[in-house]
Design an enzyme around this catalytic site. Structure first.
Site, PDB file in Angstrom:
ATOM      1  CB  CYS A  93      -0.923   0.010   1.212  1.00  0.00           C
ATOM      2  SG  CYS A  93      -2.181  -1.276   1.186  1.00  0.00           S
ATOM      3  CG  HIS A 367      -5.904   2.249  -0.216  1.00  0.00           C
ATOM      4  ND1 HIS A 367      -4.788   2.855  -0.762  1.00  0.00           N
ATOM      5  CD2 HIS A 367      -5.427   1.237   0.578  1.00  0.00           C
ATOM      6  CE1 HIS A 367      -3.697   2.232  -0.334  1.00  0.00           C
ATOM      7  NE2 HIS A 367      -4.063   1.247   0.467  1.00  0.00           N
ATOM      8  CB  CYS A 397      -0.588   0.801   7.848  1.00  0.00           C
ATOM      9  SG  CYS A 397      -2.190   0.624   7.004  1.00  0.00           S
TER      10      CYS A 397
END
Length: 411
Positions: A93, A367, A397
């Site tokens: 991510c 996202h 994160c």
């Protein structure tokens, strides 16, 4: 060490990441990234032949997103083939943010003068897990050392360890939606946002498609947890369920209460981002006005089963490198992968919630894995300018027990 100046930042809207439903689902991911590359050129007037490299994050680099999508997007954009090279990276991510950080590092080190960092993810066309890597790359030896679990279970584990109940998570998620709704209404995203068009020039999408106006905590309370069934799943050949695997490392937790769901977790969307980084020398020579400078960057690692707790040490390391404290930061973006992540990071760092994700986050906006980091950097910069403030911190994160941070100073 030299300075790295941010000249401009752009992003596509986030389209719903569902095939044949999302407005961007019919757009090739190369086209999404090419749209951002050409927007950077159009907005700044740079010669694409001066761009030394395009660094792009992309988590699922297979199929249409394979073949080094960074370089393919350069070619697809119609640039001179002898212009920029491209490199594609995967830090899960944090990929897009790492791409911007690497671009800044190259410039700060004096090895490059003009670089673009950003990323792309078409989640409607290449779904999570479609690379077939599993949780550990199908490595039994690694699995014995660290019996990792899906991120949703890690998020629920964090909530259990930290004592975050469903009500607190849903309240945070509802506020994310409300803040995003205000930001859209007031045009706060307009500076970075660029429309995506088809090849005939028709606009396919010019605003974020994922936010749900009117979302309330009461409405979210009606949604079923997303990861309970996954937590009860027992992989073939394993004596333990996924929940039991996680609890081996955290025996103080008697049971994982599954509290995350589609409404308090990040949305699955399509999108791309690009951030133009220049050396002061190049910017001055070509009349480019900097919007910000990259003050410091950092990554940090954490325990890989709970997985999503490293924004705190990454942010602390970044601030230490800059010789700054949390109190010196005006605005913070913490990626809302799951509601428990920003709640924990705010608690750990002692942050004022009024300075965090002031225009909503990934719960409302979505996202697009490889693109999000570049989007957040543009978002915090836009808001610093709108509020006439100075310093911004972006942190995310990352799977496998990692975190990343970038500290910006507006110019």
């Amino acid at each position: 060490m030299g300075e790295a100046w941010i000249i401009d930042a752009v992003r596509t809207p986030r389209g719903r990441g569902k095939k044949d439903v999302g407005a961007l689902s019919g757009v090739h991911p190369q086209d999404l990234l090419s749209t951002c590359l050409n927007a950077i050129v159009d907005r700044t007037g740079i010669d694409p032949r001066d761009v030394e490299d395009v660094v792009a994050g992309c988590v699922t680099s297979v199929g249409e997103q394979g073949a080094c999508i960074a370089r393919m997007a350069v070619l697809n954009a119609g640039w001179d083939p002898a212009a920029a090279t491209g490199v594609t990276l995967n830090r899960f991510c944090g990929s897009g943010q790492q791409a911007v950080n690497f671009a800044a590092m190259g410039v700060m080190a004096g090895q490059q003068d003009l670089v673009i960092g950003g990323g792309v993810e078409s989640m409607s066309r290449q779904s999570m897990g479609s690379d077939g890597s599993g949780l550990s790359g199908h490595n039994a030896h690694l699995d014995e050392q660290h019996p990792m679990v899906p991120q949703g279970i890690s998020a629920d584990l964090i909530a259990a360890v930290e004592g975050f109940g469903r009500e607190a998570l849903d309240a945070f998620a509802a506020e994310s939606q409300q803040r995003a709704q205000i930001a859209q209404k007031e045009g706060r995203f307009d500076k970075s946002l660029i429309a995506v068009r088809d090849r005939e020039g028709r606009v396919l999408l010019d605003r974020d498609e994922h936010p749900r106006a009117g979302t309330t905590a009461e409405g979210l309370a009606q949604l079923k947890p997303s990861f309970a069934e996954m937590g009860a799943y027992k992989p073939k050949g394993s004596p333990l369920t996924m929940d039991e695997r996680a609890l081996l490392r955290y025996p103080q937790v008697k049971k994982i209460e599954h509290v995350h769901h589609a409404g308090n977790s990040s949305g699955i969307v399509d999108g791309a981002s690009a951030v133009l980084i220049a050396s002061p020398e190049y910017a001055r020579e070509h009349g480019l006005a900097p919007r910000a400078r990259v003050v410091a960057t950092a990554t940090a690692a954490a325990e890989p089963i709970i997985m999503l707790t490293a924004p705190t040490p990454a942010s602390q390391r970044c601030l230490k490198k800059a010789g700054m404290a949390v109190s010196d930061i005006d605005l913070i973006e913490i990626n809302e992968a799951f509601a428990a992540i920003p709640l924990k990071t705010m608690r750990d760092l002692g942050l004022d919630p009024e300075t965090v994700n002031v225009n909503g986050g990934a719960i409302a906006l979505g996202h697009p894995l490889g693109a999000t980091g570049g989007m957040l950097i543009g978002s915090v910069l836009d808001e610093l300018e709108r509020r006439d403030r100075t310093t911004g911190l972006v942190t995310m994160c990352i799977g496998g027990g990692m975190g990343i941070a970038t500290l910006l100073e507006r110019m």
